[in-house]
Design an enzyme around this catalytic site. Structure first.
Site, PDB file in Angstrom:
ATOM      1  N   ASP A 275       0.725  -1.293  -0.004  1.00  0.00           N
ATOM      2  CA  ASP A 275       0.021  -0.052   0.012  1.00  0.00           C
ATOM      3  C   ASP A 275       1.020   1.229   0.140  1.00  0.00           C
ATOM      4  OD1 ASP A 275      -2.143   1.817   0.116  1.00  0.00           O
ATOM      5  OD2 ASP A 275      -3.114   0.782   1.802  1.00  0.00           O
TER       6      ASP A 275
HETATM    7  C1  BGC Z   1      -5.031   3.476  -0.089  1.00  0.00           C
HETATM    8  C2  BGC Z   1      -5.016   2.352  -1.039  1.00  0.00           C
HETATM    9  C3  BGC Z   1      -4.909   2.940  -2.402  1.00  0.00           C
HETATM   10  C4  BGC Z   1      -3.409   3.960  -2.284  1.00  0.00           C
HETATM   11  C5  BGC Z   1      -3.295   4.396  -3.461  1.00  0.00           C
HETATM   12  C6  BGC Z   1      -3.629   4.190   0.047  1.00  0.00           C
HETATM   13  O1  BGC Z   1      -3.798   5.218   1.026  1.00  0.00           O
HETATM   14  O2  BGC Z   1      -5.107   2.816   1.424  1.00  0.00           O
HETATM   15  O3  BGC Z   1      -6.295   1.735  -0.980  1.00  0.00           O
HETATM   16  O4  BGC Z   1      -4.915   2.082  -3.227  1.00  0.00           O
HETATM   17  O5  BGC Z   1      -3.483   4.805  -1.241  1.00  0.00           O
HETATM   18  O6  BGC Z   1      -3.890   5.538  -3.815  1.00  0.00           O
END
Ligand code: BGC
Length: 755
Positions: A275
């Site tokens: 993530d």
């Molecule tokens: C989120 C993810 C997301 C990623 C990219 C993170 O803060 O938890 O779900 O895909 O950001 O935007």
């Protein structure tokens, strides 16, 4: 034609470069026109090995981490292109700048917003999940995205979780059934689905710092099944590690969940993506199964230092570690191999379709999925569908507020979002439709620079707004209150959980005041989570409306008018109050702070331990166990017609598949769909079992008066539990009952069976 020509030229150039620089000209010249890795008549595995054999250490690591907010570098020397990702999971995120979260300012990136995943789950229709996946995959492909950051399949453990709206509800079987076609649909476009957030990411409070303590049986039975189904049945090409910790290791660099379960037990051959900002040190990233690192030094929502990609844990520090002999080549090759496989499956698949964007088909799909997901919770006296109403009063901010902007990384930019009020005005053009605000909630309307452009400011006092709404309600034939939550912080939004189970902004008082004078009243709750409904007995009709995306207003009007007969079913339990739910103590949620800090990248961090001591008793499993009567049960949802479930017939065996043939009759006056649900109870198990568990369902559409026979087949999975001691699933011999009906609390047929 032109694209093909360019591609062929690229192949030739890449080949010449590849041969020249890799020193393998001799090998290629021996009768092979095109290097194996560029030859798509060869298998992906052959191509992977060939490409890998040509790459330097620097090139191998370069494909393991980001080069911008959402992309990773390819291998330019070999003609291997960049890989582009995008959120996910409800539409394709608008384009941001290379190294910033702010908007790139494109005018061609306004997408179709599909209904939120909770809504999709509420359709209980795997065919619609397929349609959703195919459609959003086409949008991703058109926008040149190779990996969609979604779907999310975390279990709704507490209704306070800010991200529940991005997931499929509280039940592992429902989530598992719905995620598979979504993944397959996306990937049919040559776009990888990146299933998230693996694992145990069930709250936003302290999301980077929560260490989950859960017993193995609960982990395997409740929190992992949807991920496993996405990987093994859906064939997902990517999975995203979560921010939280498990067994004191962050889940993006977790030996147990990544190497042990995902790659080991499940045989996952895809890519583990961090993530954004979920990776915290090189040793664990290298050794514990992370393959691609994104967003380090930021949490994906906030900004960090610019252009730090070379110092990512899997970038220079990894190269140095390889060169000094600290890290081995085999592990690096393993990661690069997975990323190359992803590349050949997606961006280097020359046969993948081109995709399409905001097509009439996608808008129609969004509308259909939305309408099929709406849940008619209550309909006393047949208030709905609306008939020829003279005057309709619509009250509530959510009737006008755009919901596609906000909520965190799933925020979108759409060309047009039909609000509920617009949908009602359009559909009931012959009625006088009047709007009253009723309350002020969140007047903001921007996310990362995308603005709704709505002016939601209001000068009246709260009391005046209620008085005006009540006054207008007196001579209205029907009052429709449209409220609920929204996508601002501490509501249905990433990064923070809700602070209370009650509706915000004094909405309960507005509803009560309206209910006291309205001739007919409908409450539409727009949310991705359960909310308290203390007025439930005072309001004749209640609808669960979800975040329905671009076509929200149309989908809602379809159901209010009866153009579409509602058939959605709740994917979670709506309890009366927060204390009805299993997560009760601070130790369970949000967790207790440790006294000793641990190292988190360059910083020290305080970890919170969250004990999942409720074990298997999540959602309806808990309500059943404690005999708590919810406001609305899991699986509940009414229709404008009625259905009768006949006597089930059983054939086959658990071993080979036990099939229940269940007659369903539409006994009402209009066509409609019913979801037949089958729960299994173990009657004499040697281990603790929850009272009942969903193990099968089937949605059937019937004209009035017609009967169909629905078939639901269960197998050994339906009688199995996870034996933590043996670390395996055990299908236990014994006596079982199948409870069959139309909701977890309406199960009129019981069929006993043995295994
Ligand atoms: C989120 C993810 C997301 C990623 C990219 C993170 O803060 O938890 O779900 O895909 O950001 O935007």
């Amino acid at each position: 034609m032109k694209t093909r020509l360019i591609l062929s030229l690229m192949l030739v150039v890449a080949w010449v470069t590849a041969c020249g620089q890799s020193g393998q000209r001799g090998k290629q010249a021996a009768g092979n026109d095109v290097p194996v890795f560029l030859d798509d008549t060869k298998t992906i595995e052959e191509r992977v090995e060939d490409a890998l054999s040509r790459m330097t250490v620097e090139e191998k690591t370069a494909i393991l981490h980001a080069q911008s907010k959402f992309s990773s570098a390819g291998v330019p020397r070999l003609g291997i292109p960049e890989l582009w990702t995008s959120d996910g999971p409800h539409g394709i995120r608008p384009e941001v700048l290379w190294d910033k979260w702010s908007q790139a300012g494109w005018t061609s990136d306004s997408c179709t917003a599909f209904p939120a995943l909770t809504a999709l789950a509420a359709s209980w229709d795997p065919d619609l999940a397929k349609l959703y996946g195919v459609s959003i995959g086409q949008e991703a492909r058109y926008r040149k995205k190779d990996m969609l950051l979604g779907p999310g399949v975390n279990i709704c453990r507490t209704p306070l979780n800010g991200r529940s709206f991005e997931y499929f509800g509280e039940d592992p079987f429902l989530s598992s059934t719905m995620v598979v076609p979504y993944v397959q649909g996306v990937q049919s476009n040559g776009v990888a689905a990146c299933v998230k957030h693996y694992a145990l990411n069930n709250q936003e409070t302290n999301r980077f710092l929560t260490n989950v303590k859960v017993d193995d049986r609960t982990l395997y039975e409740i929190y992992l099944p949807a991920f496993k189904a996405a990987v093994q049945k859906g064939g997902a090409w990517a999975i995203m590690g979560s921010y939280n910790l498990y067994k004191d290791q962050w889940c993006c660099q977790n030996e147990y969940t990544l190497n042990g379960i995902l790659k080991g037990e499940w045989g996952f051959d895809g890519v583990v993506v961090s993530d954004w900002g979920g990776a915290h040190d090189t040793d664990q990233c290298v050794n514990h199964g992370l393959d691609m690192e994104f967003g380090s030094f930021t949490d994906g929502l906030t900004s960090g230092p610019s252009n730090v990609y070379a110092s990512y844990y899997l970038a220079n520090p990894y190269v140095e570690g390889i060169k000094s002999g600290k890290y081995d080549m085999e592990t690096l090759d393993g990661k690069a191999r997975r990323v190359l496989r992803l590349i050949f499956r997606t961006v280097m698949d020359r046969n993948r379709p081109y995709g399409s964007f905001v097509s009439p088909e996608h808008i129609a799909a969004a509308r259909k999925i939305g309408a099929e997901s709406i849940v008619l919770l209550k309909n006393d006296g047949g208030v709905l569908p609306l008939k020829d109403e003279g005057k309709i009063l619509v009250v509530g901010e959510n009737a006008i507020k755009m919901m596609t902007v906000g909520g965190g990384s799933s925020s979108l930019k759409v060309k047009k979002e039909y609000s509920p009020l617009e949908g009602i005005r359009e559909r009931f053009a012959n009625a006088e439709v009047v709007f009253e605000r009723g309350y002020v909630g969140d007047t903001g309307g921007q996310f990362d620079g995308v603005v709704t452009g709505q002016d939601l400011n209001e000068n009246r006092s709260a009391g005046q707004m209620v008085a005006d709404a009540v006054e207008a309600a007196r001579d209205a034939d029907c009052v429709i209150f449209i409220g609920g939550l929204n996508k601002s912080n501490f509501q249905d939004s990433e990064g923070a959980d809700r602070q209370s189970y009650e509706l915000p902004y004094g909405q309960d008082a507005v509803i009560e005041a309206l209910a006291a004078v309205a001739r007919k009243m409908v409450v539409i709750n727009i949310s991705g989570n359960a909310v308290a409904m203390p007025w439930v007995d005072k309001v004749p009709a209640i609808v669960q409306g979800w975040y329905l995306g671009s076509e929200a207003g149309h989908s809602l009007a379809d159901v209010l008018s009866g153009d579409v007969n509602p058939s959605g079913k709740l994917p979670f339990t709506i309890g009366r109050q927060l204390s009805d739910y299993p997560v009760q103590t601070e130790a369970q949620y949000p967790g207790i702070a440790r006294t000793e800090a641990i190292k988190m990248g360059p910083m020290e961090a305080t970890i919170f331990d969250a004990e999942y001591s409720e074990g298997l008793y999540v959602g309806y499993r808990w309500f059943d166990h404690e005999s708590i009567v919810p406001t609305f049960a899991f699986g509940h949802g009414l229709s404008y017609t009625s259905f009768e479930i006949g006597e089930p017939k059983v054939s086959g065996s658990v071993e080979k598949g036990l099939t229940f043939s269940i007659p369903v009759k539409n006994t009402g006056d209009v066509a409609g769909a019913e979801v037949v649900q089958l729960y299994v109870t173990a009657r004499n198990s040697s281990v603790e079992r929850v009272p009942k568990e969903l193990k099968g369902f089937s949605k059937v559409y019937l004209e009035p008066g017609k009967t169909a026979t629905v078939k639901i087949t269960i197998g050994k999975d339906a009688v199995s539990y996870f034996d933590a001691g043996k670390h395996e699933w055990v299908a236990e011999r014994g006596d079982y009952s199948a409870l069959i009906g139309t909701s977890s609390d309406v199960l009129p047929k019981t069929v006993d069976f043995k295994y």
